[in-house]
Design an enzyme around this catalytic site. Structure first.
Site, mmCIF file in Angstrom:
data_model
loop_
_atom_site.group_PDB
_atom_site.id
_atom_site.type_symbol
_atom_site.label_atom_id
_atom_site.label_comp_id
_atom_site.label_asym_id
_atom_site.label_seq_id
_atom_site.Cartn_x
_atom_site.Cartn_y
_atom_site.Cartn_z
ATOM 1 C CB THR A 176 -0.936 0.038 1.225
ATOM 2 O OG1 THR A 176 -0.165 -0.148 2.415
ATOM 3 C CG2 THR A 176 -1.999 -1.058 1.122
ATOM 4 C CB SER A 223 18.712 -4.081 3.177
ATOM 5 O OG SER A 223 19.483 -2.951 3.516
ATOM 6 C CE1 TYR A 272 15.232 -3.113 7.448
ATOM 7 C CE2 TYR A 272 17.488 -2.621 6.805
ATOM 8 C CZ TYR A 272 16.155 -2.736 6.489
ATOM 9 O OH TYR A 272 15.744 -2.487 5.199
#
Length: 331
Positions: free
Chosen positions: A76, A205, A218
């Site tokens: 979204t 990433s 992360y």
């Protein structure tokens, strides 16, 4: 004369030995130079094949190559939304998966009306853990999924030290960044294997390039996706499945605007639409890529740096960004 003869003989022996060593060094030097030249040529060809030729040639028919339907998680906003739109632009029907029903319906309607493809939605909050996957499995049971894009992920509110993170944030990294891609792949992959075609894209990433302080949790979660993608590709390539790990640097999205200071598109920070356009064109060509040519240059340079240098630079930058974020919040 005897002393002179001995000196001449010694000099000749030393010269002969040095000559052998110099020849050996010359061979080693020549071999090293040839290897570097060949490596440079191959890397240049790979870069042209991946980032230039697809932009000049016609678009690949993704529906024919992989299938008519794609599932995109975290669709979204940001990269997920842009990637879904890019697939729809190429005629692929889209199933959007995210946690906000109102946003899902709005994006679904916009994609359907703009690109004239079929769309569907699945409401799912991946932070809830394993309880939501039976419903997703049921919703996708009769779908012939050709492409799965595991984009959903969480980042820091601002870059911070590991001990400053809450337990909820750590569990989010596990549930959203790691478990979601693993379980979505487990749901969709059997159908792809049955058809003997399909593609899975996992958004990793560039932080997995080298150990990155202040992004420990992360970066580790994204390193899992990178490893998972590459291993899975080799496991299922013979069955017609293509698995890709995308390892971009910073992309200008709402998620990175505060934590990384990338609120606007710049020379090295593409917006989500620009990034998705390049990334989709690499599908089927490389199992591990940044997805964006400027980031590919940065990734190559990053891999060349000694680990201590990468870590020191990352730690310095992390502290600066943390200080800026805290100052902005204090206002």
């Amino acid at each position: 004369m005897a002393a002179v003869d001995r000196f001449s003989l010694l000099y000749r022996e030393i010269s002969r030995s040095c000559s052998i060593y110099l020849e050996a060094l010359a061979i080693v030097g020549a071999w090293y130079t040839v290897r570097k030249c060949v490596s440079l040529a191959l890397n240049t060809y790979s870069a042209l094949r991946l980032h230039v030729i697809p932009q000049l040639s016609g678009e690949t028919d993704l529906t024919k190559k992989y299938g008519k339907w794609a599932v995109v998680t975290g669709s979204t906003d940001g990269v997920g939304k842009a990637y879904a739109e890019e697939l729809a632009k190429r005629g692929v029907n889209i199933i959007l998966v995210s946690r906000n029903k109102e946003k899902l319906e709005a994006v679904s309607r916009n994609i359907s009306e703009t690109y004239k493809v079929e769309t569907d939605i699945i409401v799912a909050d991946f932070s809830k853990g394993r309880e939501l996957y039976p419903a997703i499995r049921e919703a996708l049971k009769d779908r012939e999924i050709g492409i799965l894009v595991n984009n959903v992920g969480v980042f820091y509110a601002y870059i911070d030290y590991f001990t400053s993170l809450s337990e909820d944030k750590l569990w989010d990294f596990i549930h959203v960044n790691i478990a979601s891609a693993t379980m979505m792949t487990h749901i969709v992959l059997p159908g792809m294997v049955k058809k003997r075609k399909g593609a899975i894209v996992n958004l990793s990433s560039a932080s997995c390039c080298q150990p990155t302080p202040m992004l420990a949790a992360y970066g580790a979660s994204k390193s899992y996706l990178d490893y998972f993608s590459r291993a899975l590709h080799h496991e299922y390539a013979s069955k017609g499945i293509f698995v890709q790990s995308l390892t971009p640097f910073v992309i200008s999205t709402n998620m990175t605007s505060v934590s990384c200071g990338a609120s606007k598109r710049s020379v090295i920070f593409p917006d989500a639409e620009e990034y998705a356009s390049y990334a989709v064109s690499t599908l089927g060509l490389s199992i591990r890529t940044t997805g964006y040519w400027k980031h590919a240059i940065m990734f190559t340079l990053g891999e060349c740096l000694p680990e201590w240098m990468w870590a020191r630079l990352a730690l310095y930058l992390g502290r600066v960004l943390r200080k800026q974020a805290l100052a902005a919040r204090a206002k």
